[in-house]
Write a protein that holds these residues in place. Structure first.
Motif, short mmCIF file in Angstrom:
data_model
loop_
_atom_site.label_atom_id
_atom_site.label_comp_id
_atom_site.label_asym_id
_atom_site.label_seq_id
_atom_site.Cartn_x
_atom_site.Cartn_y
_atom_site.Cartn_z
N GLU A 6 0.85 -1.18 0.00
CA GLU A 6 0.00 0.00 0.00
C GLU A 6 0.89 1.23 0.00
N VAL A 8 0.94 5.83 0.20
CA VAL A 8 0.28 7.09 0.52
C VAL A 8 1.25 8.21 0.19
N GLU A 32 -3.02 1.90 14.49
CA GLU A 32 -4.09 1.27 15.24
C GLU A 32 -3.63 -0.07 15.82
N THR A 141 -8.94 -7.26 4.57
CA THR A 141 -9.04 -6.50 5.82
C THR A 141 -7.67 -5.94 6.21
N ARG A 144 -6.67 -2.99 3.98
CA ARG A 144 -7.39 -1.77 4.35
C ARG A 144 -6.82 -1.17 5.63
N LYS A 145 -6.43 -2.03 6.59
CA LYS A 145 -5.86 -1.54 7.84
C LYS A 145 -4.52 -0.83 7.58
N LYS A 147 -3.56 0.58 4.78
CA LYS A 147 -3.87 1.83 4.08
C LYS A 147 -4.36 2.89 5.08
N LYS A 148 -5.21 2.49 6.02
CA LYS A 148 -5.73 3.41 7.04
C LYS A 148 -4.59 3.91 7.93
N ASP A 149 -3.69 3.01 8.33
CA ASP A 149 -2.55 3.41 9.16
C ASP A 149 -1.65 4.40 8.42
N ARG A 151 -2.62 6.50 6.10
CA ARG A 151 -3.34 7.78 6.08
C ARG A 151 -3.23 8.48 7.44
N HIS A 152 -3.32 7.71 8.53
CA HIS A 152 -3.15 8.30 9.87
C HIS A 152 -1.75 8.87 10.03
N GLU A 155 -1.65 12.23 8.25
CA GLU A 155 -2.30 13.26 9.08
C GLU A 155 -1.40 13.66 10.24
#
Length: 170
Positions: A6, A8, A32, A141, A144-145, A147-149, A151-152, A155
């Motif tokens: 992944e 970003v 997370e 799953t 996606r986790k 990718k979410k990490d 993005r976090h 930020e």
């Protein structure tokens, strides 16, 4: 064996992104499930994570490190696997637009020359030992986790960059 890749884009140069990523004690702020990460020595960190309602611990060993470019590690214990983070400079869309608008002549009429962002690519692989791990990999799953990490993390870094710029201006 499960595999994930992944990426970003982060609005900082690679050296800054790399510097923030190597602040292991801050990982719980943007990853997370990470309870804590403690530096053991120059190449080893000890992790405590919450996975599927259970707390697990493991050590991670950096195999290769190129500041501002790459971190490659291997983990042992219950969550054994390995991963690589690549930090690649990319031209921001606004810089690409300015270059297209004004040409590559350096004549920007007071507009700053091309700035860079960083594309961070995470490549992870591990043995999915439990049924939950197998399904997490099979149904995306885990991807996606990650990718979410990422993005976090974006930020987290960009907020600190803005906060630092605001503090410096005061």
């Amino acid at each position: 064996m499960a595999h994930i890749q992944e990426s970003v884009e982060v609005n900082v140069v690679p050296a800054v992104a790399y510097e923030y990523w190597t602040r292991y004690d801050a990982f719980p702020e943007f990853l997370e499930g990470v309870v804590s990460v403690t530096r053991v020595d120059d190449t080893t960190t000890h992790w405590v994570v919450a996975v599927h309602g259970e707390q697990r611990e493991f050590d991670t060993h950096v195999i290769e490190r190129r500041p501002g470019e790459l971190i490659h590690w291997r983990s042992d214990g219950a969550l054994g696997g390995e991963g690589t983070l690549l930090f690649e400079p990319v031209q921001s869309r606004s810089a690409a637009f300015r270059e297209a608008l004004h040409g590559a002549t350096g004549e920007h009429g007071g507009v700053a020359p091309a700035d860079t962002h960083t594309r961070i690519t995470a490549r992870l692989s591990w043995e999915d030992k439990t049924r939950a791990e197998h399904f997490g990999a099979a149904f995306g799953t885990d991807s996606r986790k990650v990718k979410k990490d990422l993005r976090h993390f974006r930020e987290y870094v960009e907020k600190r960059r803005v906060d630092a710029a605001t503090t410096d201006a005061v």
